[in-house]
Motif scaffolding. Structure first.
Motif, PDB file in Angstrom:
ATOM      1  N   THR A  68       0.834  -1.201   0.000  1.00 16.01           N
ATOM      2  CA  THR A  68       0.000   0.000   0.000  1.00 16.01           C
ATOM      3  C   THR A  68       0.873   1.258   0.000  1.00 16.01           C
ATOM      4  O   THR A  68       0.586   2.224  -0.710  1.00 16.01           O
ATOM      5  CB  THR A  68      -0.952  -0.003   1.212  1.00 16.01           C
ATOM      6  OG1 THR A  68      -1.781  -1.165   1.127  1.00 16.01           O
ATOM      7  CG2 THR A  68      -1.826   1.225   1.229  1.00 16.01           C
TER       8      THR A  68
ATOM      9  N   GLN B  97      -8.432  -0.241  -0.822  1.00 13.01           N
ATOM     10  CA  GLN B  97      -8.559  -1.497  -0.075  1.00 13.01           C
ATOM     11  C   GLN B  97      -9.957  -1.629   0.542  1.00 13.01           C
ATOM     12  O   GLN B  97     -10.562  -2.676   0.480  1.00 13.01           O
ATOM     13  CB  GLN B  97      -7.464  -1.558   0.998  1.00 13.01           C
ATOM     14  CG  GLN B  97      -7.219  -2.936   1.528  1.00 13.01           C
ATOM     15  CD  GLN B  97      -5.826  -3.089   2.177  1.00 13.01           C
ATOM     16  OE1 GLN B  97      -4.966  -2.236   2.052  1.00 13.01           O
ATOM     17  NE2 GLN B  97      -5.622  -4.175   2.858  1.00 13.01           N
TER      18      GLN B  97
ATOM     19  N   ASP C  20      -6.012  -1.572  -4.818  1.00 14.22           N
ATOM     20  CA  ASP C  20      -5.374  -2.055  -3.601  1.00 14.22           C
ATOM     21  C   ASP C  20      -6.206  -3.201  -3.046  1.00 14.22           C
ATOM     22  O   ASP C  20      -7.307  -2.986  -2.555  1.00 14.22           O
ATOM     23  CB  ASP C  20      -5.253  -0.914  -2.589  1.00 14.22           C
ATOM     24  CG  ASP C  20      -4.264  -1.239  -1.487  1.00 14.22           C
ATOM     25  OD1 ASP C  20      -3.680  -2.337  -1.531  1.00 14.22           O
ATOM     26  OD2 ASP C  20      -4.084  -0.394  -0.588  1.00 14.22           O
TER      27      ASP C  20
HETATM   28 MG    MG Z   1      -2.326  -2.768   1.994  1.00 15.93          MG
END
Ligand code: MG
Ligand code: ATP
Lengths: 254, 246
Positions: free
Chosen positions: A41, A85, A162
């Protein structure tokens, strides 16, 4: 081409990225993989300029990000789609408004045109008749679809995802993975996906960058991941028993 | 050192707040939503508190001027003065700091920890300008209206309290309210309120925007924001009073 050259990034005394270099090509789904906490990330956020790298160069088709002023950066950002994410849908907006949001902000389309365009991309991600629901009323998989729809609504040149299938069941994961791959090929864009899901890697990984302890420990494609004897990647891939068995089968030529 | 850092970061944020909106149409939409969220939804509590505080002030004044040598119209005069000068602008601001302040910090903070702010920035949107400017304008526009309502209801509350307790007569009260009327005190009160309105939006917005972590941190940031907003209001109140009346 999207290039990353010798990126370093620390938080306080804690180095997360220690000199990462690689590149990502058009029409290919590239995947950055590694254990949780390996810095996937952080790497993507450095590429997007959400974190300023301590040193190193990010270049978008020869436009070096750190040399650009705020306006030029905004221009590049309008060419970027990002699936976060946790989807990061705007809580206070409906599905349709979420998808229309970039259009509203950056184009002069009429409301009807924006709704049309939103419906086109929502159809593309197979999400119909959910236009007027709020994010809190959607399942995780639906949220991901909306996030993808929002990311592609402006016809981006670069798409970042992500962990697009974290929290999804294996079946839905595959659907989402394939959706991303199709979109990448269809629009000939540069796609970078963060993942630690070996299923996705084997399904759609045209290019794989493996991060470990802040460095790039291996790079290749899904086709040569079984051939390599790089210890780090072997260890990562075969932490799952299923893949141990697949490799044995593979070596036996089954 | 740490405080200086925050003060610096706060002023840097303000610089972003007062940039031209990227898209006016979106700005107007946001503005109307904020007027509803920050203004209209605070109408009830403001009215309720002003009315009863006005009542308490007039009863207390009435009880402390029992002496036959002090004219009863002083009750109206004192209630009017304390409501207009102090209770309406400061009390209301402290209440709003709690209500609106925690709402602003938690909504912006939640957007921060769920990456919604990152999502804005990625799209090339100046998140501070987009989120905070409409709130500032909504507060600067609507809180003076709230103040006017609070003043009126405070004085009304004082009168109603007199009717109920029979501590003073209506004529005396109304005479006192109008006695020696000085428009400057109204102006003074509005100036104070506008300054407080600015603080009530921007300090919580600052705390929300810089949250790191998860839901727990958002909660902590909200508490902190309310405390700091109240402290700053009280301090500013002191300095403004000295500057404007001293
Ligand atoms: Mg991550
Ligand atoms: N804003 C931040 N401040 C301080 N440290 C951070 C920050 N963001 C990430 N880190 C640290 O950087 C390291 C890498 O985090 P990152 O989120 O990139 O991991 P990841 O590979 O994406 O993991 P996951 O698969 O769980 O998402 C972690 O040790 C994390 O604690």
């Amino acid at each position: 081409m999207l290039e990353v050259k010798d990126i370093y990034k620390s938080f306080g005394d804690f180095p997360v990225l220690k000199g990462i270099s690689t590149f990502f090509e058009k029409g290919k789904t590239s995947m950055v993989i590694g254990q949780s906490g390996s810095g996937k990330t952080v790497l993507v956020k450095c590429m997007l300029g959400l974190f300023e790298p301590d040193s190193g160069i990010i270049s978008y088709d020869n436009r070096i990000f750190k040399d650009l002023d705020e306006n030029e950066r905004r221009e590049i950002r309008q060419e970027i789609g990002m699936v976060f994410q946790g989807s990061a849908l705007y809580d206070s907006l409906t599905v349709e408004e979420n998808v229309m949001f970039p259009l509203k902000m950056f184009t002069n389309k009429t409301r009807a045109e924006m709704i049309d365009r939103a419906n086109v991309v929502l159809n593309r991600v197979n999400l119909v008749d959910k236009n007027h629901l709020f994010p809190s009323e959607l399942s995780g998989g639906m949220k991901k679809r909306v996030a993808i729809a929002r990311a592609i609504v402006m016809n981006p040149k670069y798409l970042f995802c992500d962990e697009p299938n974290s929290g999804l069941d294996p079946k839905t994961s595959i659907v989402i993975d394939n959706l991303i791959k199709e979109i990448t090929q269809e629009f000939d864009i540069i796609t970078v996906i963060n993942s630690h899901d070996m299923n996705s890697v084997m399904e759609i990984g045209d290019k794989i960058v493996f991060l470990k302890n802040g460095i790039k420990a291996w790079e290749g494609s899904k086709d040569n991941i079984f051939e390599t004897d790089n210890e780090a990647i072997v260890d990562f891939v075969y932490s799952s028993n299923l893949y141990k068995k697949i490799k044995q089968a593979h070596l036996k030529g089954l | 050192m740490n405080y200086l850092h925050h003060i610096g970061a706060y002023f840097l944020m303000l610089r972003e707040v007062f940039k031209k909106p990227q898209k006016w149409k979106v700005f107007w939409e946001m503005l109307f939503r904020e007027i509803d969220d920050l203004g209209l939804k605070s109408l009830g509590i403001t009215a309720f508190i002003s009315f009863f505080v006005g009542g308490v002030v007039s009863i207390q004044t009435a009880l402390s001027v029992e002496s036959p040598f002090i004219p009863k119209y002083l009750i109206g005069f004192a209630t009017m003065r304390s409501v207009v000068l102090e209770f309406a602008p400061t009390f209301i601001s402290i209440i709003l700091a709690g209500k609106v302040g925690s709402f602003i910090t938690s909504s912006i903070g939640t957007m921060r920890v769920t990456e919604q702010i990152d999502a804005l920035e990625i799209m090339g949107i100046n998140s501070i300008n987009y989120l905070v400017l409409p709130k500032v304008i909504a507060a600067l526009f609507f809180y003076p209206i709230l103040l006017a309502i609070a003043m009126f209801l405070g004085i009304l509350g004082g009168w109603v309290a007199g009717l109920i307790t029979e501590l003073f007569f209506t004529e005396d009260y109304l005479f006192g309210v109008q006695l020696d009327f000085n428009p400057y005190i109204i102006k003074y009160s509005f100036i104070k309120l506008v300054v407080f309105a600015f603080v009530i939006v921007t300090i919580p917005a600052y705390h929300g925007h810089k949250v790191e972590g998860g839901a727990l941190e958002v909660g902590r940031a909200s508490t902190k924001a309310v405390v700091w907003t109240s402290v700053v209001i009280i301090l500013l109140n002191y300095f403004l009073t000295q500057m404007l009346l001293g």
